[in-house]
Design an enzyme around this catalytic site. Structure first.
Site, mmCIF file in Angstrom:
data_model
loop_
_atom_site.group_PDB
_atom_site.id
_atom_site.type_symbol
_atom_site.label_atom_id
_atom_site.label_comp_id
_atom_site.label_asym_id
_atom_site.label_seq_id
_atom_site.Cartn_x
_atom_site.Cartn_y
_atom_site.Cartn_z
ATOM 1 N N SER A 62 0.825 -1.242 0.008
ATOM 2 C CA SER A 62 -0.063 -0.084 0.065
ATOM 3 C C SER A 62 0.805 1.168 -0.008
ATOM 4 C CB SER A 62 -0.802 0.015 1.369
ATOM 5 O OG SER A 62 -0.214 -0.051 2.449
ATOM 6 N N THR A 194 -40.493 26.146 -7.867
ATOM 7 C CA THR A 194 -40.787 24.463 -7.340
ATOM 8 C C THR A 194 -41.275 23.596 -8.394
ATOM 9 O OG1 THR A 194 -43.113 24.814 -6.939
ATOM 10 C CG2 THR A 194 -41.650 25.737 -5.113
ATOM 11 N N HIS A 195 -40.927 22.484 -8.546
ATOM 12 C CA HIS A 195 -41.159 21.475 -9.531
ATOM 13 C C HIS A 195 -40.378 21.881 -10.699
ATOM 14 C CE1 HIS A 195 -44.286 19.444 -6.767
ATOM 15 N NE2 HIS A 195 -44.410 20.819 -6.570
ATOM 16 N N SER A 316 -16.319 23.831 -27.963
ATOM 17 C CA SER A 316 -16.612 22.578 -28.591
ATOM 18 C C SER A 316 -15.326 22.564 -29.889
ATOM 19 C CB SER A 316 -18.049 22.415 -29.183
ATOM 20 O OG SER A 316 -18.218 21.599 -30.288
ATOM 21 N N LYS A 322 -20.377 27.083 -29.656
ATOM 22 C CA LYS A 322 -20.364 26.358 -28.257
ATOM 23 C C LYS A 322 -19.565 27.426 -27.284
ATOM 24 C CE LYS A 322 -22.929 23.532 -26.931
ATOM 25 N NZ LYS A 322 -22.851 22.156 -27.281
ATOM 26 N N GLU A 329 -20.497 20.884 -14.933
ATOM 27 C CA GLU A 329 -20.863 19.514 -15.266
ATOM 28 C C GLU A 329 -19.838 18.504 -14.881
ATOM 29 O OE1 GLU A 329 -22.532 19.602 -19.930
ATOM 30 O OE2 GLU A 329 -20.705 20.307 -19.581
ATOM 31 N N LYS A 364 -7.966 4.154 2.586
ATOM 32 C CA LYS A 364 -7.075 5.048 2.349
ATOM 33 C C LYS A 364 -7.380 5.670 1.067
ATOM 34 C CE LYS A 364 -4.532 3.656 5.741
ATOM 35 N NZ LYS A 364 -5.263 2.379 5.851
HETATM 36 N N1 ARG Z 1 -1.480 -0.939 5.669
HETATM 37 C C1 ARG Z 1 -2.340 -1.443 6.767
HETATM 38 C C2 ARG Z 1 -3.533 -0.680 6.619
HETATM 39 O O1 ARG Z 1 -3.756 0.199 5.888
HETATM 40 C C3 ARG Z 1 -1.509 -1.144 7.952
HETATM 41 C C4 ARG Z 1 -1.791 -2.117 8.952
HETATM 42 C C5 ARG Z 1 -1.314 -3.485 8.622
HETATM 43 N N2 ARG Z 1 -1.581 -4.382 9.942
HETATM 44 C C6 ARG Z 1 -1.440 -5.514 9.875
HETATM 45 N N3 ARG Z 1 -1.484 -6.275 10.747
HETATM 46 N N4 ARG Z 1 -1.245 -6.172 8.719
HETATM 47 O O2 ARG Z 1 -4.496 -1.097 7.196
#
Ligand code: ARG
Length: 503
Positions: A62, A194-195, A316, A322, A329, A364
């Site tokens: 990660s 409204t509507h 455009s 345009k 949007e 994340k």
């Molecule tokens: N990269 C992991 C997460 O975002 C960190 C925690 C990992 N913990 C573990 N016991 N593998 O959740």
């Protein structure tokens, strides 16, 4: 956000024998580690005999996205090191070596010199590894009485706290743009809908302030969410706490949390704060999307209520005439993306047994992308709101033949003694007559009106003109110029009081 955790915030160390016991434990531990193939192996390799498969390594890694948490991770580690020393679990000298080197690592990261290693999986292990490379076995002490499970959620809470503050600042500017626009066109009357049917005349300024209120609620919601984000899970360790005499309040205080979590299992399991935060962001996007939809319609030839300057539009590639409202949007389009992240998190968490599960790592990217999308959307919409200009002549034309003051005619008749339902019926008949004769309400003569209802008198014209309709509004929060003027003053006061930088 800079986290200020300095060695100077260190206390006087209590002298006790605990550190010596620990030092001898670490010596034995290091001896065992000495048998390993390479020091740079993953920390868990003691019970593993095979290398991780490359594809598994890629899949579980990660660091490519969670390195964004480096500041929070370093701040958390510094606070943890200080606490370990305060509690005599490591020495004060060790803590200061750890802290100084973590500061250096932060500098390396910021100058781009730091080498992120995918085989070290995540930001936590990358930083810990780099520390150990610099200071050897002292670095290896840092993870005492800590787990990545409490570490990651601590980092993430700090990050969300910080982003909440940033988003608040962006919202503050957007709110200000609405109040400015309200102030700039204090007398402009537009048809309220409204509507999506023309309903009643309202002030442009009143309409702008409706958005001010929406984004005010969004900020209040963020502040409320923050109460639950701003709690430290650090020290929950893997899930059951620790036998070391740690001081969780102390790390919480150093990191600026208002409290500590009360249950170590919950401490590492809880992702409500992520869901709640994404909920707040989704509502912000829904508000931005409603605004976008309105501006897209208003800038169409069918409405022609506003002109969006060239600087915020695009053209455009085929149709030379345009000028497209791509910014609103795209904001409307990106709303689905943020709501999607909220749905993804709800779905990810809903089937997880306690406590930590790796599924949680999915939080994340969801939050990072939602945060970036929300910040950029607010920022760009602030420019649009700031620069849009009402097309006064077209708006005036749109107010004709809409019978927008029919409710005012009914209210007028109530004042003349008719029960409201009866008055409503009469006003409806007047509208029907107007449609047949192609006349707006205030274009009819008194005789014509009296022909439908004899209670109508000369003074009716004070009520059924657009200005009359606006001026007569008295209820709190309504659209009369006086109340709207006051609302603008209140809005400025609110903005002054809620600058959004003191979270
Ligand atoms: N990269 C992991 C997460 O975002 C960190 C925690 C990992 N913990 C573990 N016991 N593998 O959740």
């Amino acid at each position: 956000m800079e986290y200020k955790i300095e060695v100077s915030s260190i206390f006087r160390f209590k002298k006790n024998i605990f550190p010596f016991i620990l030092i001898s434990c670490f010596k034995r531990f290091n001896h065992l580690r000495g048998n390993m193939k390479q020091d740079e192996q993953k920390p868990w390799t003691g019970r593993f005999t095979e290398e991780t498969h490359k594809i598994v390594e890629d899949f579980t890694c990660s660091v490519n996205f969670d390195k964004r948490l480096y500041k929070e991770d370093i701040a958390g580690s510094k606070a943890h090191a200080l606490m370990l020393a305060k509690q005599a679990i490591i020495t004060g000298e060790e803590a200061s070596i750890i802290i100084q080197n973590l500061d250096e690592i932060q500098k390396d990261i910021e100058s781009g010199e730091f080498e992120w290693r995918e085989e070290l999986e995540d930001v936590h292990m990358n930083i810990e590894y780099a520390l150990t490379e610099k200071i050897g076995s002292i670095g290896k002490k840092l993870h005492t009485a800590r787990s990545r499970n409490d570490q990651v959620t601590t980092d993430f809470r700090l990050c969300i706290k910080n982003e909440t503050k940033n988003i608040e600042l962006f919202l503050h500017e957007l709110q200000r743009a609405f109040v400015h626009s309200a102030e700039k066109y204090p007398d402009l009357i537009i048809p309220g809908y409204t509507h999506l049917q023309r309903a009643q005349p309202v002030l442009w300024a009143h309409h702008m302030l409706a958005y001010f209120e929406m984004f005010k609620r969004d900020r209040e919601r963020l502040t409320d969410c923050l109460k639950r984000v701003n709690v430290s899970p650090l020290g929950s360790c893997a899930l059951g706490g620790t036998g070391f005499p740690i001081d969780r309040e102390y790390t919480a205080m150093l990191l600026g949390f208002r409290d500590i979590t009360q249950n170590s299992i919950d401490g590492v399991s809880d992702r409500d704060f992520v869901i709640e935060f994404l909920g707040c962001l989704s509502i912000i996007m829904v508000h931005l999307s409603r605004l976008s939809e309105e501006l897209i319609m208003w800038s169409s030839s069918e409405f022609s209520f506003i002109d969006l300057p060239d600087s915020v539009c695009t053209g455009s590639s085929i149709m030379p005439q345009k000028k497209n409202p791509d910014v609103p949007e795209l904001v409307r389009g990106k709303t689905g993306r943020v709501i999607g992240h909220l749905m993804a998190m709800l779905t990810t968490i809903k089937a997880l047994p306690l406590s930590y599960n790796r599924d949680m790592q999915e939080d994340k990217e969801a939050v990072f992308d939602a945060v970036d999308t929300v910040k950029r959307s607010i920022e760009v919409m602030t420019i649009v709101v700031d620069q849009m200009k009402p097309l006064v002549t077209c708006i005036k034309n749109s107010l004709k033949m809409g019978y927008l003051t029919a409710t005012d005619l009914a209210d007028y008749l109530v004042r003349k003694g008719l029960p409201f339902r009866h008055a409503h019926m009469v006003a409806g008949k007047v509208v029907y007559y107007g449609i047949q004769e192609l006349k707006d309400l205030n274009e009819m003569s008194l005789e014509e009106l009296k022909g439908i209802c004899k209670e109508i008198e000369e003074d009716v014209f004070n009520y059924i003109t657009l200005e009359g309709s606006i001026n007569i509004k008295k209820s709190a929060g309504s659209t009369s110029p006086e109340l709207v003027k006051n609302a603008i003053t209140q809005a400025y006061k609110w903005l002054d009081k809620n600058k959004g930088n003191e979270i």
